[in-house]
Design an enzyme around this catalytic site. Structure first.
Site, PDB file in Angstrom:
ATOM      1  N   ASN A 266       0.864  -1.181   0.000  1.00 30.40           N
ATOM      2  CA  ASN A 266       0.000   0.000   0.000  1.00 30.40           C
ATOM      3  C   ASN A 266       0.901   1.231   0.000  1.00 30.40           C
ATOM      4  OD1 ASN A 266      -1.759   2.066   0.540  1.00 30.40           O
ATOM      5  ND2 ASN A 266      -2.336   1.344   2.587  1.00 30.40           N
TER       6      ASN A 266
ATOM      7  N   LYS B 136       0.080   4.262  -0.138  1.00 29.30           N
ATOM      8  CA  LYS B 136      -0.549   5.417   0.535  1.00 29.30           C
ATOM      9  C   LYS B 136      -0.407   6.675  -0.329  1.00 29.30           C
ATOM     10  CE  LYS B 136      -0.030   3.078   4.903  1.00 29.30           C
ATOM     11  NZ  LYS B 136       0.005   3.148   6.357  1.00 29.30           N
TER      12      LYS B 136
ATOM     13  N   HIS C 290      -9.503   0.883   5.027  1.00 30.64           N
ATOM     14  CA  HIS C 290      -8.185   1.014   5.661  1.00 30.64           C
ATOM     15  C   HIS C 290      -8.320   1.892   6.906  1.00 30.64           C
ATOM     16  CE1 HIS C 290      -4.048   2.238   6.389  1.00 30.64           C
ATOM     17  NE2 HIS C 290      -3.711   1.103   5.781  1.00 30.64           N
TER      18      HIS C 290
ATOM     19  N   GLU D 148      -6.719   4.286   7.974  1.00 32.06           N
ATOM     20  CA  GLU D 148      -6.602   5.733   7.739  1.00 32.06           C
ATOM     21  C   GLU D 148      -7.901   6.286   7.153  1.00 32.06           C
ATOM     22  OE1 GLU D 148      -2.892   5.253   5.678  1.00 32.06           O
ATOM     23  OE2 GLU D 148      -2.059   4.631   7.603  1.00 32.06           O
TER      24      GLU D 148
ATOM     25  N   GLU E 202      -5.118  -5.191  10.397  1.00 32.34           N
ATOM     26  CA  GLU E 202      -4.073  -4.198  10.647  1.00 32.34           C
ATOM     27  C   GLU E 202      -4.369  -3.484  11.966  1.00 32.34           C
ATOM     28  OE1 GLU E 202      -2.122  -2.901   6.664  1.00 32.34           O
ATOM     29  OE2 GLU E 202      -3.906  -1.682   6.958  1.00 32.34           O
TER      30      GLU E 202
ATOM     31  N   GLY F 222       2.710   2.079  10.853  1.00 37.75           N
ATOM     32  CA  GLY F 222       3.651   3.192  10.730  1.00 37.75           C
ATOM     33  C   GLY F 222       4.368   3.526  12.026  1.00 37.75           C
TER      34      GLY F 222
ATOM     35  N   SER G  71       3.695  -2.324  10.252  1.00 39.84           N
ATOM     36  CA  SER G  71       5.144  -2.379  10.483  1.00 39.84           C
ATOM     37  C   SER G  71       5.789  -3.683  10.033  1.00 39.84           C
ATOM     38  CB  SER G  71       5.470  -2.087  11.959  1.00 39.84           C
ATOM     39  OG  SER G  71       5.082  -0.760  12.285  1.00 39.84           O
TER      40      SER G  71
HETATM   41  P1  13P Z   1       3.222   0.250   7.666  1.00 36.00           P
HETATM   42  O1  13P Z   1       3.740  -1.022   7.046  1.00 36.00           O
HETATM   43  O2  13P Z   1       3.942   1.477   7.209  1.00 36.00           O
HETATM   44  O3  13P Z   1       3.100   0.124   9.161  1.00 36.00           O
HETATM   45  O4  13P Z   1       1.706   0.436   7.119  1.00 36.00           O
HETATM   46  C1  13P Z   1       0.807  -0.612   7.187  1.00 36.00           C
HETATM   47  C2  13P Z   1      -0.391  -0.270   6.410  1.00 36.00           C
HETATM   48  O5  13P Z   1      -1.167   0.594   6.770  1.00 36.00           O
HETATM   49  C3  13P Z   1      -0.623  -1.001   5.156  1.00 36.00           C
HETATM   50  O6  13P Z   1      -1.912  -0.782   4.665  1.00 36.00           O
END
Ligand code: 13P
Length: 251
Positions: A10, A12, A96, A98, A168, A174, A214
């Site tokens: 992803n 982002k 997601h 976010e 997740e 992150g 992560s």
């Molecule tokens: P990270 O791998 O940066 O923690 O992000 C995970 C994520 O949100 C994947 O959709």
């Protein structure tokens, strides 16, 4: 039961067009002989069509990170499942964390997007996960249960065939704080239990459930080694071809 194994990146809201092309080329070029493993890239939607074109004839698939559920209309700033299909994408990431926590997306909207995605022949990758305070107050499991139940309202069991779930935990995204393989495995088992209640054991046993949060080359082995972890959804470490490829390779 043998399930699909999926390694997804992803991206982002990162990458210029040129960076996206380079990254996709690097990943495709480095795939070599990685067997039957499925790799899915989720670039920013402006780059999707061109990444799709680069991935034609390769084992790499492409998806969007979000979409609205209506076919078209006065919905300024949104993209529709029809447009996603037209751009050649195969997957759509839905719900997601976010989207849920920065943009206030609800389980009801997630549900409409799942139904719309299926309607348009897309493969929804549905994300669920609890906040730190929810886990710490003992509500992590019930939050994830209700996110799963909410996402699949009104869905006939046979439509689960093209659904992928990504667990997740929000506190691991992150932050560098990866869930231990045992913590992730425990929640994946909870998700299978909810699916069994909704759709029966066969669907519960055959739906791929990915872990995200992560994921890095140095922790993939332990996670992917768990019986109910069928792959990963990678954020930060998917933005560099070598680290993403290391994850795909080790997994
Ligand atoms: P990270 O791998 O940066 O923690 O992000 C995970 C994520 O949100 C994947 O959709």
């Amino acid at each position: 039961m043998k399930r699909r194994e999926i390694f997804a990146g992803n991206w982002k809201m990162y990458t210029t067009h040129a960076e996206a092309m380079d990254l996709a080329r690097g990943i495709i070029g480095g795939m070599g002989n990685m067997g039957t493993r499925e790799v899915v890239l989720f670039p920013p939607s402006l780059h999707v069509r061109d990444v799709v074109n680069l991935c034609k004839g390769t084992p790499v698939s492409v998806g969007v990170q979000n979409m609205y559920f209506e076919k078209e209309g006065a919905f300024t700033g949104e993209i529709s499942p029809a447009m996603v299909k037209d751009a050649g994408a195969r997957f759509c990431l839905i719900g997601h964390s976010e989207r849920r926590h920065v943009f206030g997306e609800t389980d009801g909207q997630v549900n409409k997007k799942v139904l719309a995605g299926l309607e348009w022949g897309l493969e929804p990758m549905v994300c669920v996960g609890e906040l730190l305070e929810e886990r710490e107050s003992g509500r992590g499991e019930s939050v994830v249960r209700s996110q799963i139940e909410g996402a699949f309202v009104g869905l006939a069991g046979h439509r689960m065939k093209t659904i992928v779930i990504a667990y997740e935990p929000v506190w691991a995204i992150g932050t560098g704080k990866v869930a231990t393989p045992e913590m992730a495995e425990a929640m994946h088992c909870v998700i299978r239990d909810v699916l069994a209640g909704l759709f029966g054991g066969e669907i519960a046993g055959s739906t791929p459930i990915l872990y995200g949060g992560s994921v890095k080359p140095d922790n993939i082995k332990g996670l992917f080694g768990m019986a109910n972890i069928d792959g990963v959804l990678v954020g930060g470490a998917s933005l560099k071809a070598p680290s993403f490829l290391d994850i795909v390779r080790v997994g």
